[in-house]
Design a protein around this motif. Structure first.
Motif, mmCIF file in Angstrom:
data_model
loop_
_atom_site.group_PDB
_atom_site.id
_atom_site.type_symbol
_atom_site.label_atom_id
_atom_site.label_comp_id
_atom_site.label_asym_id
_atom_site.label_seq_id
_atom_site.Cartn_x
_atom_site.Cartn_y
_atom_site.Cartn_z
ATOM 1 N N THR B 65 -49.172 -37.377 -33.224
ATOM 2 C CA THR B 65 -50.562 -37.228 -32.786
ATOM 3 C C THR B 65 -50.994 -35.763 -32.715
ATOM 4 O O THR B 65 -52.053 -35.461 -32.160
ATOM 5 N N ASP B 122 -53.824 -37.852 -22.858
ATOM 6 C CA ASP B 122 -54.094 -37.274 -24.176
ATOM 7 C C ASP B 122 -52.905 -36.424 -24.616
ATOM 8 O O ASP B 122 -51.875 -36.377 -23.932
ATOM 9 N N TRP B 123 -53.079 -35.750 -25.737
ATOM 10 C CA TRP B 123 -51.972 -34.996 -26.328
ATOM 11 C C TRP B 123 -51.492 -33.883 -25.393
ATOM 12 O O TRP B 123 -50.291 -33.619 -25.300
ATOM 13 N N TYR B 124 -52.412 -33.243 -24.673
ATOM 14 C CA TYR B 124 -52.036 -32.126 -23.796
ATOM 15 C C TYR B 124 -51.261 -32.637 -22.583
ATOM 16 O O TYR B 124 -50.282 -32.027 -22.157
ATOM 17 N N GLU B 125 -51.681 -33.758 -22.033
ATOM 18 C CA GLU B 125 -50.917 -34.337 -20.922
ATOM 19 C C GLU B 125 -49.550 -34.823 -21.397
ATOM 20 O O GLU B 125 -48.558 -34.711 -20.675
#
Lengths: 241, 241
Positions: B65, B122-125
């Motif tokens: 992702t 999301d990707w950052y989390e």
């Protein structure tokens, strides 16, 4: 038994579907001399590396969604092999003094779409998707690598030769097919539907390899051989290609 | 600055939340002698191996992702390291004559839940989840391994010492935090929320390591040190733990 000959007549990148009526049976063909095809080394390495990364992503998805810990374990080893091939090809790009990400970038959109199209509707279709696409493409890139400069060809052959996912995939698929009535028919259809897209990926690699930059009828036997390999691989699972 | 001391008084597996008011500041503590804790080698290897497999799965999800090919590439190397640690620990289990899948199985349900809980929105989390949980657990298992029989302890230390995901995760997170206003606050909250679950995983490993089979207040400093590590790691990102 699928035994089509594929003609790539569209020169403007239009998508041709495989013709389903055979002109010649694959067994009657002379083996193609892949060394007549001369891949441009950087593009070859970039596309081959990106394809291994996509194979890794699908294998990792299969690991994450595996129905048993045993399957997860076997697939994780296969994912490791794909990832190692990817990183070894990346190392060859670095050795050539180019930035791997830049070289891979042009291949990303089409390969991403290809991967998404081969994911399938469930874990079994995902496994067959990997089995069919990596089976065809690993063999194809290994043979195409014969036309690389000698030393590079040797190293690439060693990288690509490592036994990857096919054994564990065959094992898991055979077991599932034996246990689930109807699965064989569904998977046979699914496997057949993947052939066209996989050939398009192979075709895009040939574009860079064919001396004139055109794909013409000289390379037909390449695709015929790819399809014959595919048929053997489906036969090994007891599935009709 | 989170500097809590964790008391594990629940002997029946009830879940204790970290107390948020510090009894002692972490810096005033004597370093814990982990060699007083003697892990049962097979269970240790099984749990450590399964945790690496889950870390691999989250990293592979981050690869799949990733918003850029550069990020994908960096994370794929980190995924490879986690997978190698997993397989090397599996090899240690095989060397001990046990079936790795059987040894890992008891740890799977809780670790699976733990992984799902640390995936984020999301990707950052997802990236911060991997950064926080592997940061705490890799350090914890490395130190716990000091209590294994000598030769095994050496080999396990070498396996776990390989630099894994933290550098690439820090790089990607720092860049995103600099570019996206508000992300730092959201990630700080998210990081804090992961500490409790991560400590529960560490606690379950101590159950097998503590000679009496009980977790009592002797091991409090272990957790305090883990949290101090976590705080340093969040500080490195400019996030308030």
């Amino acid at each position: 038994m699928l035994s089509c000959v594929v003609l790539w007549s569209g020169r403007r990148g239009s998508r041709e579907l495989p013709r389903l009526r055979p002109r010649v049976a694959p067994t009657s063909l002379t083996r193609v001399d892949f060394t007549e095809l001369v891949p441009e080394p950087i593009a070859f390495l970039g596309q081959a590396a990106y394809i291994q990364l996509e194979a890794f992503e699908n294998l990792a998805r299969a690991v994450a969604t595996a129905p048993s810990l045993g399957a997860k374990e076997g697939l994780s080893a296969a994912a490791g092999v794909a990832l190692r091939k990817h990183h070894d090809l990346i190392a060859e790009l670095r050795r050539s003094g180019v930035e791997p990400v830049e070289v891979m970038a042009p291949f990303a959109p089409a390969t991403d779409r290809f991967r998404e199209a081969s994911v399938g509707a469930d874990w079994y279709e995902l496994l067959l998707g990997i089995y069919v696409t990596t089976g065809m493409l690993d063999g194809f890139f290994a043979r195409l690598s014969e036309g690389l400069p000698n030393e590079l060809a040797d190293r690439v052959r060693r990288i690509l030769a490592e036994e990857g996912a096919s054994q564990v995939l065959r094992h898991e698929l055979e077991r599932a097919i034996a246990e689930q009535p109807g699965l064989a028919d569904r998977l046979a259809l699914w496997g057949r539907s993947l052939v066209g897209d996989t050939l398009l990926v192979a075709r895009s690699a040939l574009r860079a390899a064919e001396p004139s930059g055109r794909i013409d009828e000289d390379v037909e036997p390449v695709f015929t051989e790819l399809i014959a390999d595919h048929t053997r691989r489906m036969d090994a699972l007891g599935l009709t290609a």
